[in-house]
Design a protein around this motif. Structure first.
Motif, PDB file in Angstrom:
ATOM      1  N   ARG A 184       8.574 -14.615  39.263  1.00  0.00           N
ATOM      2  CA  ARG A 184       7.982 -13.770  38.216  1.00  0.00           C
ATOM      3  C   ARG A 184       7.318 -12.509  38.760  1.00  0.00           C
ATOM      4  NH1 ARG A 184       5.973 -18.403  33.846  1.00  0.00           N
ATOM      5  NH2 ARG A 184       7.517 -19.944  34.523  1.00  0.00           N
ATOM      6  N   HIS A 213      13.597 -16.968  29.019  1.00  0.00           N
ATOM      7  CA  HIS A 213      13.457 -16.132  30.201  1.00  0.00           C
ATOM      8  C   HIS A 213      14.619 -15.142  30.349  1.00  0.00           C
ATOM      9  CE1 HIS A 213      12.595 -14.690  34.144  1.00  0.00           C
ATOM     10  NE2 HIS A 213      13.737 -15.167  34.624  1.00  0.00           N
ATOM     11  N   ASP A 269       8.573 -10.992  30.718  1.00  0.00           N
ATOM     12  CA  ASP A 269       7.389 -11.701  30.219  1.00  0.00           C
ATOM     13  C   ASP A 269       6.871 -12.627  31.317  1.00  0.00           C
ATOM     14  OD1 ASP A 269       5.611 -13.417  28.699  1.00  0.00           O
ATOM     15  OD2 ASP A 269       6.612 -12.629  26.910  1.00  0.00           O
ATOM     16  N   TYR A 270       5.545 -12.581  31.564  1.00  0.00           N
ATOM     17  CA  TYR A 270       5.026 -13.426  32.649  1.00  0.00           C
ATOM     18  C   TYR A 270       5.077 -14.905  32.275  1.00  0.00           C
ATOM     19  CZ  TYR A 270       0.476 -14.618  30.545  1.00  0.00           C
ATOM     20  OH  TYR A 270      -0.506 -15.146  29.738  1.00  0.00           O
ATOM     21  N   ARG A 271       5.320 -15.173  30.988  1.00  0.00           N
ATOM     22  CA  ARG A 271       5.428 -16.573  30.555  1.00  0.00           C
ATOM     23  C   ARG A 271       6.903 -16.969  30.432  1.00  0.00           C
ATOM     24  NH1 ARG A 271       3.207 -15.426  24.831  1.00  0.00           N
ATOM     25  NH2 ARG A 271       4.944 -13.993  25.096  1.00  0.00           N
ATOM     26  N   ASN A 272       7.185 -18.250  30.617  1.00  0.00           N
ATOM     27  CA  ASN A 272       8.500 -18.761  30.236  1.00  0.00           C
ATOM     28  C   ASN A 272       8.343 -19.651  29.010  1.00  0.00           C
ATOM     29  OD1 ASN A 272       9.672 -17.406  32.322  1.00  0.00           O
ATOM     30  ND2 ASN A 272      10.718 -19.176  33.174  1.00  0.00           N
ATOM     31  N   ASP A 316       3.887 -24.932  31.295  1.00  0.00           N
ATOM     32  CA  ASP A 316       4.277 -23.819  32.156  1.00  0.00           C
ATOM     33  C   ASP A 316       3.135 -23.508  33.125  1.00  0.00           C
ATOM     34  OD1 ASP A 316       5.193 -21.533  33.348  1.00  0.00           O
ATOM     35  OD2 ASP A 316       5.586 -20.423  31.497  1.00  0.00           O
ATOM     36  N   LYS A 367       2.696 -19.970  34.431  1.00  0.00           N
ATOM     37  CA  LYS A 367       2.030 -19.043  33.496  1.00  0.00           C
ATOM     38  C   LYS A 367       0.514 -19.213  33.566  1.00  0.00           C
ATOM     39  CE  LYS A 367       1.835 -20.928  29.228  1.00  0.00           C
ATOM     40  NZ  LYS A 367       2.373 -21.352  27.912  1.00  0.00           N
ATOM     41  N   TYR A 390      -2.214 -16.470  34.542  1.00  0.00           N
ATOM     42  CA  TYR A 390      -3.237 -16.153  33.538  1.00  0.00           C
ATOM     43  C   TYR A 390      -4.637 -16.321  34.128  1.00  0.00           C
ATOM     44  CZ  TYR A 390      -6.093 -16.364  29.382  1.00  0.00           C
ATOM     45  OH  TYR A 390      -7.076 -16.146  28.468  1.00  0.00           O
ATOM     46  N   LYS A 447       3.801  -9.038  28.445  1.00  0.00           N
ATOM     47  CA  LYS A 447       4.093 -10.011  27.400  1.00  0.00           C
ATOM     48  C   LYS A 447       4.949  -9.333  26.349  1.00  0.00           C
ATOM     49  CE  LYS A 447       0.875 -12.855  25.116  1.00  0.00           C
ATOM     50  NZ  LYS A 447      -0.518 -13.201  24.817  1.00  0.00           N
TER      51      LYS A 447
END
Ligand code: ZN
Ligand code: ZN
Length: 368
Positions: free
Chosen positions: A59, A235, A241-244, A252, A255, A259, A272
């Motif tokens: 990421r 993804h 996006d830093y999240r999956n 996750d 993430k 965070y 995001k």
């Protein structure tokens, strides 16, 4: 075309460590037993290796989904080297090509279209990739001295961490053999295959709620083994996006690390994708799937009308959002809260929310 040559280092590394993990490790366990501290240290090493790959290699460096303090980058570079999946430069360059040419038989280095074995591990066993040493797509990373340093000293780092760290662990616990087997061998094999599942299983097993333009799947079970990377369909469409896992309850850990890092100054600039863009992609797919499934023309028409209405509102909302971005960029001194665009933006937002609720209700009613 010549037959690709075998890469012996990889072939021996993967096969010998695997054989040792399924023979020596259980044999030693039954004969002498492992202590809880042997397991604990191996578990910690596994977590540090896995998340260095997901939060660091993937990421941070491949997708630039956020920025990280040098101390965190150094942490990822060292534990990532211990994961023995090649240097950051090799890994990210291949991964960026995976995204650009996803599923392409020749250009995606671990194309799922070549089957489970190839995408899981086969791609590393022979010289299949003609661009393996082409770093033209990671020029940005060459400016990061930690990335360059890790690439230059990759081999000594791999050896120092894979032998040195378990040795240190063994000196601490008083059982060097147990540490070499669990924190050394078993940890490396598990760490390898957990990551490899993202290229193989996450392109085969699961749902495609956001896009069906590629084979990537969302799979909550895989997320458990891959530190959150199981939400692979999301993804592939929103790679920055830093999240999956986008829901707060989606498992996750990668993430969460990123965070919480931002709360203590270790990470910043977390990217995001907007909620409405995500929901639009989801609704597009829901409409597509419903159109394939619904046989009643009347029901299909009702759904289509709602779909058109949402698409229209979404389109207007993104236009207004773009205008807002321009305003923000120009740093106009006008008061955003009282501007027309802001009112329009808020109105469209609540209209979208309402339409999305109606859509879910209609879809649930019509599809049952
Ligand atoms: Zn993928
Ligand atoms: Zn990716």
């Amino acid at each position: 075309m010549d037959k690709p040559r075998r890469i012996w280092v990889n072939t021996l590394l993967f096969s010998l460590t695997f054989v040792a993990a399924v023979t020596l490790v259980p044999w030693y366990g039954f004969q002498y037993g492992f202590s809880s501290s042997d397991w604990l240290i191996a578990g910690l090493f596994l977590i540090f290796n896995g998340t260095a790959i997901t939060a660091g290699y993937h990421r941070l460096w491949s997708h630039k989904a956020y920025e990280a303090h040098w101390s965190m980058r150094l942490w990822f570079a060292v534990w990532g080297a211990m994961a023995t999946q090649n240097s950051i430069m090799h890994w990210t360059s291949g991964h960026r090509r995976h995204h650009t040419f996803v599923d392409d038989y020749d250009k995606d280095p671990y194309s799922a279209s070549r089957g489970f074995w190839f995408s899981h591990i086969g791609w590393m066993l022979k010289e299949y990739d003609p661009k393996a040493n082409d770093f033209s797509n990671i020029k940005d990373l060459k400016r990061d001295p930690i990335v360059v340093w890790q690439h230059r000293f990759y081999l000594p780092l791999v050896l120092a961490t894979n032998i040195g760290f378990p040795l240190l662990a063994g000196l601490m616990t008083g059982n060097i053999v147990a540490a070499l087997l669990l924190a050394g061998v078993l940890r490396l094999v598990l760490s390898h295959h957990f990551t490899f599942f993202i290229n193989s299983l996450a392109h085969i097993w699961g749902k495609r709620p956001f896009t069906d333009k590629n084979t990537a799947r969302d799979n909550g079970v895989l997320a458990l083994l891959t530190w959150g990377e199981g939400y692979h369909n999301f993804h592939h469409i929103f790679q920055y996006d830093y999240r999956n896992g986008i829901r707060w309850w989606h498992y996750d850990p990668t993430k969460w690390i990123i965070y919480f890092g931002s709360k203590v100054g270790l990470t910043k600039g977390l990217r995001k994708v907007s909620h409405y863009r995500i929901e639009k992609a989801r609704i597009d797919m829901q409409f597509k799937y419903a159109s394939e499934k619904l046989t009643c023309q009347q029901a299909l028409q009702t759904l289509e009308e709602q779909y058109q209405a949402i698409s229209q509102t979404w389109h207007e909302w993104s236009n207004v959002r773009q205008k807002w971005m321009v305003l923000k960029k120009q740093e106009l001194k006008q008061n955003w809260e009282t501007s027309d665009i802001h009112t329009q933006y808020e109105e469209l937002k609540s209209l979208l929310q309402e339409q999305q609720k109606q859509w879910q209700l209609a879809r649930a009613g019509l599809l049952t």
